[in-house]
Write a protein that holds these residues in place. Sequence first.
Motif, PDB file in Angstrom:
ATOM      1  N   ARG A  46       0.745  -1.322  -0.034  1.00 32.79           N
ATOM      2  CA  ARG A  46      -0.079   0.010   0.006  1.00 32.79           C
ATOM      3  C   ARG A  46       0.787   1.283   0.149  1.00 32.79           C
ATOM      4  N   ASP A  49       2.073   1.676  -3.594  1.00 37.21           N
ATOM      5  CA  ASP A  49       1.049   2.301  -4.522  1.00 37.21           C
ATOM      6  C   ASP A  49       0.949   3.671  -4.238  1.00 37.21           C
ATOM      7  N   ALA A  50       0.845   4.257  -2.828  1.00 39.91           N
ATOM      8  CA  ALA A  50       0.468   5.405  -2.593  1.00 39.91           C
ATOM      9  C   ALA A  50       1.546   6.133  -2.933  1.00 39.91           C
ATOM     10  N   ARG A  52       3.852   5.688  -5.747  1.00 42.28           N
ATOM     11  CA  ARG A  52       3.438   5.834  -7.053  1.00 42.28           C
ATOM     12  C   ARG A  52       2.446   6.711  -7.551  1.00 42.28           C
ATOM     13  N   SER A  53       1.322   6.740  -6.787  1.00 46.91           N
ATOM     14  CA  SER A  53       0.058   7.721  -7.273  1.00 46.91           C
ATOM     15  C   SER A  53       0.537   9.261  -6.900  1.00 46.91           C
ATOM     16  N   ALA A  54       1.303   9.154  -5.761  1.00 44.01           N
ATOM     17  CA  ALA A  54       1.668  10.675  -5.366  1.00 44.01           C
ATOM     18  C   ALA A  54       3.018  11.066  -6.059  1.00 44.01           C
ATOM     19  N   GLU A  55       3.165  10.577  -7.149  1.00 44.75           N
ATOM     20  CA  GLU A  55       4.549  11.089  -7.501  1.00 44.75           C
ATOM     21  C   GLU A  55       4.527  12.544  -7.983  1.00 44.75           C
ATOM     22  N   THR A 171      -3.231   6.253   3.701  1.00 47.67           N
ATOM     23  CA  THR A 171      -2.693   4.914   3.767  1.00 47.67           C
ATOM     24  C   THR A 171      -2.822   3.918   4.943  1.00 47.67           C
TER      25      THR A 171
END
Length: 470
Positions: A46, A49-50, A52-55, A171
Motif C-alpha cells: 500500500r 502504491d500510494a 507511485r500515485s503521489a509521484e 494509507t
Amino acid sequence: MNAPYYINLRETSDEKALDDLLERQRNFFSTYKTKDVDFRRRALRRLGDATRSAEDEIVAALERDLGKSRFEAYVSEIGVTLDDLRFIEKRTKKWSKPKRVRTPIAHFPAKSAIYPEPYGVSLIIAPWNYPFQLALSPLVGALAAGNTAIVKPSEIAPATAEVIARLAADTFDEEHVAVVRGGVEVSKALLERRHDHIFFTGGTRVGRIVMERASKHLTPVTLELGGKSPAIIDESAKIETSARRLAWGKLLNAGQTCVAPDYALVHERIADSFVKALGAAFDSFVPGDDWREDYPKIVSDSHFERLRALAEEGETLYGGAIDEERRQIQPTLLGGVPEEATIMREEIFGPLLPVVPVADLDEAIGRVNAKGKPLALYYFGENAANRDRVLRETSFGGGCVNDTIVHLATSRLPFGGVGESGMGDYHGEASFRAFSHYRSVLRKSTLLDLPLRYPPYTAKKLSWIKRVIG
Ligand code: NAD
C-alpha cells in the motif's frame, strides 16, 4: 510546548496528543496484528502504491523545498525508495522466519533458533536534504519488521513533510503509522517519551542529543549522521572519468548530500589536470550561463550565508557565481585552503569542493585519519595495492572505488556510519534488522536429562565435561 504542530493533517498545540498517539500505537502493537507477515507485506504494498500515485505531488513538493528537478527527485528520492521497498517486501516473509542454527553437543538433546521480533513503537526523525527518501526508507524497514511508526519529517522541507503526512493519512491508521510535523520543540517532546526504537538521520550534534534522550529509557538507536567524506585521487586515476563521477557526486542536490564528496585529496602530480577535468565536467553538466537550470537551490538563507562565507576561505579555481534571489551557488572548486580553515573542519553540505594536492598516499591517509570517521570515502585509482591500503588504513561508513554515492543505491549493501558518522545501518535486509530484536531460543527436549551438569561437582564429572567443551 505551546507552538502548534500536526499529527497527520490535524493541527494541535496540545502536547498530551502525543501521549495519546503513543498509547494508541502501543495498544495496537499489543494486538499482535503487525506480527502477521501478510499484514506487513500488505502495508508495504500500500505504501508503494500510494507513493507511485503521489509521484507528481512529491516532485512538486521537492521542487518547492529544494528546487530539485523531476529527474533528480525521481532518481534520488522516489525511485530509490520504491526500489528498496520492492526488494524488502519480496523478502519480508523469509527474513521474518526463525533461523535454525546448530546446537553444540554439550546441550544434547536440543534445537536452537533465532527469532526476529519487532521492537514495538518506532520513532523516525528525518532531515531536510532528501526529505522524502530519508523519512520513507526507514519507515519501510519499520513496517517490514512489524513495528508501528511515528515519523517526524524535517520542518525545513515543509512542502515534502505535508505530502508525507497526507500520504500516511490516506494509507494507514494512525495507530499503525502517524506523521508528526513540527520543529525542534516537537522533536524534543517526542524524544522525552518512551519509544521502543529510535531511527534518527541528521547532524552529529543532534545525534548526540538523541542518544542522550534515548538513554533515559534505554531505547536502542540507529544514528545516521554526517561528516566530512573525503575523495582520494591516486596518481593512477583515470582523470576524465574520475573527475566526471566526482563532479556528479558534488552536483547532486547542490552538494547537500550526507555522502557528498566533501574535499578532494589529489596527488600533486595530477592536481592541475584533475582540476581542469573537474571544471570541464561541471561545464558539461551545468554549462555557462545556464548553470541555474535543473540545479537545486540552497535550502535556507542561513545555509546560503554559511556557504558564502566558506567560499571565501580559498582561492576560486572554478565557478564562484551565486544567485542570491534564487539561493543558488554554482559548483565551485577551491584551492589553497588552509587545513585549519572552517571549510576543512566542518561538513560543507553545499556545492563547494576544496581541492588539496598531496605528495603521496601517506599524506592522504594521514589527513583522512586526522579527522572524525567519515560517513563515506571515495578512492579513485587503478592501483590495486594503493586501493587496498586505503581500505585497510582508514575507517569510514561505506564508500566507492572509482565512483561516488552509488554505494547507497543498492539494497544489497547496508548503509550507515561509524564513530562520529553514526551507528547501525539500513537498506535491504539491514533495514529489517535495524528494526528487529533477534531472540535466541534453545529448545531443550525433556526426553533425557543428563546429570553431568548438576551438583555435586565431582572431579569425574569435570573430566567428562572437559572432553566435550574447552
Ligand atoms: P538536523 O540534525 O539539524 O535535523 C534532523 C532532524 O532533527 C530534524 O527533523 C529536526 O527537526 C530534528 N532536530 C533538530 N534539532 C534538534 C534538537 N535539538 N533536538 C531534537 N531534534 C532536533 O539535520 P539536518 O540539518 O536536517 O540535516 C543535515 C545533516 O544530516 C547533515 O549533517 C547530514 O550529513 C546529515 N545527514 C545524514 C544522512 C545519513 O544517511 N547518514 C542523510 C542525510 C543527512
